[in-house]
Scaffold this motif. Structure first.
Motif, PDB file in Angstrom:
ATOM      1  N   ALA A 138       0.829  -1.202   0.000  1.00  0.00           N
ATOM      2  CA  ALA A 138       0.000   0.000   0.000  1.00  0.00           C
ATOM      3  C   ALA A 138       0.866   1.256   0.000  1.00  0.00           C
ATOM      4  O   ALA A 138       0.566   2.236  -0.682  1.00  0.00           O
ATOM      5  CB  ALA A 138      -0.932   0.004   1.203  1.00  0.00           C
ATOM      6  N   LEU A 139       1.941   1.231   0.743  1.00  0.00           N
ATOM      7  CA  LEU A 139       2.868   2.359   0.777  1.00  0.00           C
ATOM      8  C   LEU A 139       3.534   2.554  -0.583  1.00  0.00           C
ATOM      9  O   LEU A 139       3.688   3.680  -1.061  1.00  0.00           O
ATOM     10  CB  LEU A 139       3.922   2.143   1.861  1.00  0.00           C
ATOM     11  CG  LEU A 139       4.913   3.270   2.076  1.00  0.00           C
ATOM     12  CD1 LEU A 139       4.205   4.537   2.501  1.00  0.00           C
ATOM     13  CD2 LEU A 139       5.932   2.860   3.124  1.00  0.00           C
ATOM     14  N   LEU A 140       3.899   1.473  -1.214  1.00  0.00           N
ATOM     15  CA  LEU A 140       4.507   1.535  -2.536  1.00  0.00           C
ATOM     16  C   LEU A 140       3.525   2.111  -3.556  1.00  0.00           C
ATOM     17  O   LEU A 140       3.891   2.976  -4.354  1.00  0.00           O
ATOM     18  CB  LEU A 140       4.971   0.148  -2.974  1.00  0.00           C
ATOM     19  CG  LEU A 140       5.619   0.065  -4.341  1.00  0.00           C
ATOM     20  CD1 LEU A 140       6.908   0.869  -4.378  1.00  0.00           C
ATOM     21  CD2 LEU A 140       5.894  -1.381  -4.697  1.00  0.00           C
ATOM     22  N   ILE A 141       2.298   1.662  -3.526  1.00  0.00           N
ATOM     23  CA  ILE A 141       1.274   2.178  -4.437  1.00  0.00           C
ATOM     24  C   ILE A 141       1.053   3.669  -4.192  1.00  0.00           C
ATOM     25  O   ILE A 141       0.966   4.461  -5.130  1.00  0.00           O
ATOM     26  CB  ILE A 141      -0.051   1.401  -4.280  1.00  0.00           C
ATOM     27  CG1 ILE A 141       0.125  -0.050  -4.738  1.00  0.00           C
ATOM     28  CG2 ILE A 141      -1.183   2.076  -5.044  1.00  0.00           C
ATOM     29  CD1 ILE A 141       0.446  -0.212  -6.198  1.00  0.00           C
ATOM     30  N   ALA A 142       0.972   4.077  -2.936  1.00  0.00           N
ATOM     31  CA  ALA A 142       0.775   5.489  -2.604  1.00  0.00           C
ATOM     32  C   ALA A 142       1.952   6.326  -3.094  1.00  0.00           C
ATOM     33  O   ALA A 142       1.770   7.433  -3.604  1.00  0.00           O
ATOM     34  CB  ALA A 142       0.583   5.653  -1.103  1.00  0.00           C
ATOM     35  N   ALA A 143       3.160   5.823  -2.963  1.00  0.00           N
ATOM     36  CA  ALA A 143       4.339   6.551  -3.415  1.00  0.00           C
ATOM     37  C   ALA A 143       4.332   6.706  -4.930  1.00  0.00           C
ATOM     38  O   ALA A 143       4.622   7.784  -5.455  1.00  0.00           O
ATOM     39  CB  ALA A 143       5.607   5.832  -2.954  1.00  0.00           C
ATOM     40  N   VAL A 144       3.994   5.655  -5.642  1.00  0.00           N
ATOM     41  CA  VAL A 144       3.961   5.714  -7.102  1.00  0.00           C
ATOM     42  C   VAL A 144       2.878   6.679  -7.569  1.00  0.00           C
ATOM     43  O   VAL A 144       3.107   7.500  -8.470  1.00  0.00           O
ATOM     44  CB  VAL A 144       3.745   4.310  -7.706  1.00  0.00           C
ATOM     45  CG1 VAL A 144       3.428   4.391  -9.190  1.00  0.00           C
ATOM     46  CG2 VAL A 144       4.968   3.446  -7.463  1.00  0.00           C
ATOM     47  N   LEU A 145       1.711   6.624  -6.960  1.00  0.00           N
ATOM     48  CA  LEU A 145       0.632   7.525  -7.347  1.00  0.00           C
ATOM     49  C   LEU A 145       0.966   8.977  -7.058  1.00  0.00           C
ATOM     50  O   LEU A 145       0.630   9.868  -7.828  1.00  0.00           O
ATOM     51  CB  LEU A 145      -0.670   7.134  -6.648  1.00  0.00           C
ATOM     52  CG  LEU A 145      -1.333   5.866  -7.147  1.00  0.00           C
ATOM     53  CD1 LEU A 145      -2.554   5.533  -6.308  1.00  0.00           C
ATOM     54  CD2 LEU A 145      -1.713   5.996  -8.606  1.00  0.00           C
TER      55      LEU A 145
END
Length: 43
Positions: free
Chosen positions: A5-12
């Motif tokens: 979830a943190l990775l997805i938030a960072a990419v977005l």
């Protein structure tokens, strides 16, 4: 799961740069004309 979830938030957050601020006053409707392209748009 939290790491994903943190990775997805960072990419977005890095890729969602759809709105760039620019100079130019707005009228009473919050709109203005781009004199270079003759485009009238609202914010």
């Amino acid at each position: 799961m939290k790491l994903f979830a943190l990775l997805i938030a960072a990419v977005l957050s890095m890729t969602s740069v759809a709105a760039y601020a620019h100079s130019g006053g707005t009228d009473a409707k919050g709109c203005h004309r781009n004199h270079k392209t003759n485009d009238y748009h609202c914010h």
